[in-house]
Write an enzyme that holds these catalytic residues in place. Structure first.
Site, PDB file in Angstrom:
ATOM      1  N   GLY A  52      -2.278   1.039   1.248  1.00  0.00           N
ATOM      2  CA  GLY A  52      -1.047   0.909   0.476  1.00  0.00           C
ATOM      3  C   GLY A  52      -0.426  -0.482   0.466  1.00  0.00           C
ATOM      4  CG  ASP A 111       7.912   9.184   3.404  1.00  0.00           C
ATOM      5  OD1 ASP A 111       8.860   9.873   3.794  1.00  0.00           O
ATOM      6  OD2 ASP A 111       7.346   9.390   2.326  1.00  0.00           O
ATOM      7  CG  PHE A 160       5.227  11.230  -3.867  1.00  0.00           C
ATOM      8  CD1 PHE A 160       4.889  11.736  -2.621  1.00  0.00           C
ATOM      9  CD2 PHE A 160       4.317  10.426  -4.533  1.00  0.00           C
ATOM     10  CE1 PHE A 160       3.650  11.452  -2.044  1.00  0.00           C
ATOM     11  CE2 PHE A 160       3.077  10.132  -3.964  1.00  0.00           C
ATOM     12  CZ  PHE A 160       2.748  10.651  -2.721  1.00  0.00           C
TER      13      PHE A 160
HETATM   14  C1  PRP Z   1       1.159   5.998   3.213  1.00  0.00           C
HETATM   15  C2  PRP Z   1       1.843   4.671   3.012  1.00  0.00           C
HETATM   16  C3  PRP Z   1       2.284   4.291   4.397  1.00  0.00           C
HETATM   17  C4  PRP Z   1       2.509   5.626   5.075  1.00  0.00           C
HETATM   18  C5  PRP Z   1       3.985   5.889   5.207  1.00  0.00           C
HETATM   19  O1  PRP Z   1      -0.149   5.756   3.636  1.00  0.00           O
HETATM   20  O2  PRP Z   1       0.956   3.736   2.445  1.00  0.00           O
HETATM   21  O3  PRP Z   1       1.286   3.573   5.089  1.00  0.00           O
HETATM   22  O4  PRP Z   1       1.892   6.621   4.241  1.00  0.00           O
HETATM   23  O5  PRP Z   1       4.255   7.208   5.600  1.00  0.00           O
HETATM   24  P1  PRP Z   1       4.876   7.626   7.004  1.00  0.00           P
HETATM   25  O6  PRP Z   1       6.014   6.701   7.302  1.00  0.00           O
HETATM   26  O7  PRP Z   1       5.337   9.054   6.736  1.00  0.00           O
HETATM   27  O8  PRP Z   1       3.790   7.564   8.035  1.00  0.00           O
HETATM   28  P2  PRP Z   1      -1.319   6.830   3.477  1.00  0.00           P
HETATM   29  O9  PRP Z   1      -1.491   7.589   4.762  1.00  0.00           O
HETATM   30  O10 PRP Z   1      -1.113   7.660   2.250  1.00  0.00           O
HETATM   31  O11 PRP Z   1      -2.590   5.904   3.312  1.00  0.00           O
HETATM   32  P3  PRP Z   1      -2.835   4.720   2.235  1.00  0.00           P
HETATM   33  O12 PRP Z   1      -2.022   3.525   2.684  1.00  0.00           O
HETATM   34  O13 PRP Z   1      -4.287   4.468   2.307  1.00  0.00           O
HETATM   35  O14 PRP Z   1      -2.376   5.216   0.881  1.00  0.00           O
END
Ligand code: PRP
Length: 183
Positions: A52, A111, A160
């Site tokens: 991300g 998040d 979202f």
């Molecule tokens: C998402 C986003 C953050 C994390 C935040 O990553 O990119 O890294 O979730 O959420 P949290 O604070 O509830 O932990 P994801 O796990 O979807 O992986 P990605 O970065 O590969 O999309």
């Protein structure tokens, strides 16, 4: 909002643009200056969270007016769901030796805070000179955080969000703006 952007929003499952590309460009520039001003002498290593954080990191490093190194860590907790699984899998662990260095974790969005808590735990054990977080977006929902981000791009709404690196089921990462998804 350009015609191209508004058409993309109308024709897709996106709801509205939350932060447009120009607003992001300006704020990322400010963050780069803040980071440059904050750090004293010593080695600075930015560790970007994949996937991300890829777009934010790429823009941010070009705005930091000081020498620094770059590495990546890959972690995932959401899979193809809108809800965090609560389990953070480390998919790639950086090779850089961070002992005695200033480490700045660069995250796209805080998040639940689960991902960062896991990474803060991992990096603290590696004895950096300092450990800080730069989050592009912060929902301010996280409770019991091990470390609050020192640098934040924007406070984000409880929706979202996709775009500028953020995905839903691996889609929408390429968008140059942050948009909310329709319910
Ligand atoms: C998402 C986003 C953050 C994390 C935040 O990553 O990119 O890294 O979730 O959420 P949290 O604070 O509830 O932990 P994801 O796990 O979807 O992986 P990605 O970065 O590969 O999309």
């Amino acid at each position: 909002m350009t015609a191209r952007v508004s058409r993309a929003v109308r024709e897709s499952v996106l709801d509205e643009i939350v932060f447009d590309a120009e607003t992001i460009r300006q704020r990322v520039g400010e963050l780069g200056q803040e980071i440059g001003d904050y750090y004293p002498e010593g080695e600075l290593v930015l560790v970007g969270l994949l996937k991300g954080g890829f777009m934010f990191l790429a823009d941010l490093v070009r705005c930091i007016p000081r020498r620094h190194k770059l590495d990546f860590v890959a972690a995932a907790s959401y899979g193809s769901s809108k809800e965090s699984s609560g389990r953070v899998r480390l998919l790639y662990d950086p090779e850089t030796d961070v002992a005695g260095k200033h480490v700045l974790l660069v995250e796209d969005i805080v998040d639940s805070g689960t991902t960062l808590n896991r990474l803060v735990h991992v990096f603290r054990e590696r004895a950096p000179e300092s450990l800080e977080i730069c989050a592009f977006l912060h929902k301010r929902l996280a409770r019991g955080s091990m470390l609050e981000p020192r640098f934040v791009g924007f406070d984000a709404p409880e929706k979202f969000l996709v775009g500028y690196g953020l995905d839903y089921a691996e889609e929408f990462r390429h968008l140059p703006y942050i948009a909310s998804l329709k319910e």
